[in-house]
Structure formats: C-alpha cells, structure tokens
Design an enzyme around this catalytic site. Structure first.
Site, PDB file in Angstrom:
ATOM      1  CE  LYS A  96     -12.228  -2.210  24.418  1.00 24.46           C
ATOM      2  NZ  LYS A  96     -13.732  -2.175  24.343  1.00 24.46           N
ATOM      3  CG  ASP A 115      -2.550   4.230  12.707  1.00 18.33           C
ATOM      4  OD1 ASP A 115      -2.663   5.239  11.997  1.00 18.33           O
ATOM      5  OD2 ASP A 115      -2.207   3.117  12.251  1.00 18.33           O
ATOM      6  CE1 TYR A 120      -0.431  -0.640  14.866  1.00 18.68           C
ATOM      7  CE2 TYR A 120       0.276   1.584  14.377  1.00 18.68           C
ATOM      8  CZ  TYR A 120      -0.662   0.577  14.272  1.00 18.68           C
ATOM      9  OH  TYR A 120      -1.827   0.788  13.561  1.00 18.68           O
ATOM     10  CG  ASP A 155     -15.818   0.278  22.893  1.00 14.84           C
ATOM     11  OD1 ASP A 155     -15.445   1.079  23.778  1.00 14.84           O
ATOM     12  OD2 ASP A 155     -16.340  -0.829  23.161  1.00 14.84           O
ATOM     13  CG  ASP A 199      -6.337   7.561   9.177  1.00 16.92           C
ATOM     14  OD1 ASP A 199      -5.429   8.271   9.622  1.00 16.92           O
ATOM     15  OD2 ASP A 199      -6.190   6.843   8.159  1.00 16.92           O
TER      16      ASP A 199
HETATM   17  C1  IPM Z   1       0.634   6.561  10.346  1.00 21.33           C
HETATM   18  C2  IPM Z   1       0.787   5.311   9.518  1.00 21.33           C
HETATM   19  C3  IPM Z   1       1.948   4.461   9.991  1.00 21.33           C
HETATM   20  C4  IPM Z   1       1.747   4.030  11.443  1.00 21.33           C
HETATM   21  C5  IPM Z   1       2.179   3.204   9.105  1.00 21.33           C
HETATM   22  C6  IPM Z   1       2.249   3.553   7.659  1.00 21.33           C
HETATM   23  C7  IPM Z   1       3.419   2.477   9.511  1.00 21.33           C
HETATM   24  O1  IPM Z   1      -0.424   4.613   9.466  1.00 21.33           O
HETATM   25  O2  IPM Z   1       1.627   7.251  10.588  1.00 21.33           O
HETATM   26  O3  IPM Z   1      -0.492   6.888  10.759  1.00 21.33           O
HETATM   27  O4  IPM Z   1       0.707   4.114  11.974  1.00 21.33           O
HETATM   28  O5  IPM Z   1       2.676   3.613  12.116  1.00 21.33           O
HETATM   29 MN    MN Z   2      -2.157   5.860  10.081  1.00 21.04          MN
END
Ligand code: IPM
Ligand code: MN
Ligand code: NAD
Length: 355
Positions: free
Chosen positions: A194, A250, A140, A226, A254
């Site tokens: 990875k 990230d 990122y 993975d 989730d």
């Molecule tokens: C998070 C979000 C953010 C990220 C996005 C919205 C920029 O997905 O905080 O998990 O991962 O940077």
């Molecule tokens: Mn996120």
C-alpha cells in the site's frame, strides 16, 4: 545407512492432533520408500498448554526447535484462551517466528487436478503461485506492544531495510527455481503493498525495486494490496511469486486458499537462514475437532516442505505424488465446505497408497 533426522512435532489444538497424526502416518510410510529415518520428538505447546501451564510454549521446546533438523507444527489456538490485553494467548506465531528468526513465510497456493475451485474457470488456466509473507516485522511486530491511552490503542507497523531486503531476496530466489506462472508462463515476482498510503510500504517497494534490478531475467511488477485481492480472484493463473508485508500476507493467503479447495489444501514453511518450521496455514478449526472431518492435506503437504528443507527432495516429491494421485483418482474428495468427504484418517491412507 539411513540418513537420520530429528524432527520436533507440535500436535497443537482443535483439529491439530488429527491432521498431525495423519501427516506422521504419511511420513512414516515415506521412510520405507526412501533411505531416511525420521525421529519424531513430540512437544506440547499452544492454547491447551497455556491453560495448563500459563505459557504457550516452554523455553525447552523453543530450544529443541532451534537444535532439531526440522519442526512440524499443527494448528494451535482457542478463541476462548486470552491474555489480559485481550489478544489470544495460545498462538505461537509470535513465539516461533521471531524465536527461530523464520523471516520468510512461504505459502504455495496450488489448484490440484481433481479439486473443484470456487472460481469457475480456474481449472482451464491453473492456479500455482507462492505468497512470500514477511514473517518477523510488519504490523504483527506490534503484538503486545501497542500504545494504550484513554482514547484507544495505537499499533505500529515495523519495516526495516534489512528485514525487507532479505524477504524480497528470498522471493526472487524462489522465482528463479520455479517455472513461472501457469497462465502466460514467465518467471515473475509481484510486490504487493500500500505504497500509495503508508511510508513503510513505500520503503518496501523501493527496496523491492532495487533487488529486482539485480534480477534482470525475472519480471517484476507491483500491485496495491486491495487491487491484488481482486486480481487473485479474477486472474489467479497469471501469478508466479508474490512478496508482501506480514499482515497483508496473512489475509491474502487465506483468500488464495479459498480458490484452491479451502484452507485444508494450503501448506506453509516458516523459513530462516538457520531454522525452519512447517505448518498448515489454517487454524485449529474448533468446530471440526474430534470429528475426523478435517482435510489433512495442508499438513501432509507441509510435511513435504519439511522434507525439502531436510534436503530430501525425492521424498518430498513422493509425498506430493501421493497427494496428486489420491485427488486425481477421487480417492480423496472434498465437500463444498472443504472438509474431507472420506474422513481425515482415510485421506492419509489414500495418500500412503499413492506414494
Ligand atoms: C497464521 C495465523 C497466525 C498469524 C495467528 C494465529 C497468530 O493466522 O499463521 O496465518 O498470522 O500470525
Ligand atoms: Mn492466518
Ligand atoms: P481456522 O483456520 O481454524 O478456520 C476457518 C474455517 O476453515 C473454519 O470454517 C474451519 O472449519 C475451516 N477449516 C480450517 N482448517 C480446515 C481443514 N483442515 N479442513 C477443513 N476445513 C478447515 O480459523 P479461525 O476459526 O479463524 O481460528 C480458529 C483458531 O485457530 C483461533 O484460535 C486462531 O487464532 C487459530 N489459528 C491458528 C493458526 C496457526 O496455528 N498457524 C492459524 C490460523 C488461526
């Protein structure tokens, strides 16, 4: 004399104002039990702010976040608000994380008694681990910088020695303060990478191994990302602390949320050495906005992490107890889609009743 704290509040977009209001109600009630005084300072930022001003966040807000005692942020973003390069213009991760040098994203994944997991046997062993997501580098860090040619786009993954070292140390410090994995116990940090494919991940693993040798009382192991995704479904109870690159963290956080009642159950702290801000891991959930259905617990539990950051451990524990009581007594229940069956506002009142 009450202990005073100045806290910046960014309500955010979509369900942001609802889950933030619910959290402010809980924090206001906590003050009555503890000898603290929280001064909330609201600031507008996010996608609606971008639409109105052309910027996702004003410089004055970032400056306020730097000087305040803490920051509570609701989710932001609107998939329809985009900058000319095609990415979303209204999100704040790319502003606040580097801006506050909040390099460790602490994401606890915990199954609370009373919550039904999507995993059949999860309640038997329990789920209680923390993902430590590197927050200022990785893939990122290429945001807004990808190289564009006629053929396509190349984004770059940044892995600095200092950046890896500090987040790995944060993970070991966290494991030292915890009680180990629920299934099998034992303090452990798992490096997720990875390193079989990319040299940046090989460096991540090399530095992880060096730091691990300095912590002989904490077990250390590795998983490729993975395989880690599968293991977090198959044997979530065996994990304690996991440390990983930004993009991988990230995604896997989730995934973890989906095993403990959904995104509405998972708080986070974006922590640096000097500054920090706290937010749910979920987004602005546009389809739920204004319906009083969003689960506010991820934001309320982010408020508990904020209290920990302020040094108010008793107040933080009180918030978590309120959440535990409300869930265990089924005063708060979740629908199968993770929304709050009794409503967002009622959920906050249920937590307050259990403080
Ligand atoms: C998070 C979000 C953010 C990220 C996005 C919205 C920029 O997905 O905080 O998990 O991962 O940077
Ligand atoms: Mn996120
Ligand atoms: P999302 O997290 O908003 O929603 C994903 C799913 O989870 C949806 O089904 C949603 O209804 C559900 N959900 C989310 N929060 C919930 C809650 N508290 N209670 C019940 N259900 C909940 O992710 P998305 O749809 O991919 O993104 C929507 C917007 O949010 C985008 O603009 C995205 O960029 C942004 N976003 C912001 C942040 C942040 O501010 N930290 C994080 C992630 C996404």
């Amino acid at each position: 004399m009450a202990r005073d704290y100045r806290v910046i509040i960014i309500p955010g977009d979509g369900i942001g104002p609802e889950v933030t209001d619910a959290t402010l109600a809980v924090l206001a009630a906590v003050q009555d039990h503890e000898n603290i005084s929280l001064h909330f300072e609201p600031h507008s930022a996010g996608a609606a702010h971008y639409r109105a001003t052309g910027r996702a966040m004003d410089d004055t807000t970032l400056a306020a976040c730097r000087t305040a005692d803490g920051v509570l942020k609701g989710p932001v973003g609107d998939p329809d608000v985009r900058s000319p390069d095609g990415i979303e213009a209204g999100t704040l991760g790319g502003v606040l994380r580097p801006g506050l040098d909040a390099y460790a994203n602490i994401r606890p994944i915990r199954l609370y008694p009373g919550v039904t997991s999507a995993l059949r046997d999860a309640a038997e062993t329990g789920i209680d681990y923390v993902i430590v997501r590197e927050n200022t580098e990785g893939l990122y860090a290429s945001r807004g910088k990808g190289t564009v040619t006629a053929h396509g786009v190349t984004d770059y993954m940044t892995m600095s020695r200092a950046g890896i070292d500090r987040v790995v140390r944060k993970a070991f410090a966290l494991a030292t303060a915890r009680n180990g994995a629920p299934d099998g116990g034992g303090r452990r940090v798992t490096c997720v990478d990875k390193a079989n494919v990319l040299r940046g991940f090989a460096l991540f693993r090399e530095i992880f191994d060096t730091v691990a040798r300095e912590h002989p009382t904490i077990a250390a192991d590795h998983l490729y990302a993975d395989a880690a995704a599968a293991a977090l479904i198959e044997r979530p109870g065996t994990f304690d602390v996991l440390v990983m690159e930004n993009f991988v963290g990230d995604i896997l956080s989730d995934l973890g949320a989906a095993t403990v009642g959904g995104l509405g159950m998972c708080p986070s702290g974006n922590i640096g050495d000097a500054c920090a801000y706290f937010e749910p891991i979920h987004g602005s959930a546009p389809s739920l906005a204004g319906t009083d259905r969003a689960n506010p617990l991820a934001t309320i539990l982010s408020g508990a992490l904020l209290l920990d950051w302020l040094g108010e451990a008793a107040a933080a524990a009180r918030v978590r107890t309120g959440v535990e009581r409300a869930l265990a007594s089924r005063t708060i229940t979740l629908r199968p889609d993770g929304t709050a069956a009794q409503g967002t506002r009622a959920a906050a009142q249920a937590v307050i009743a259990g403080l």
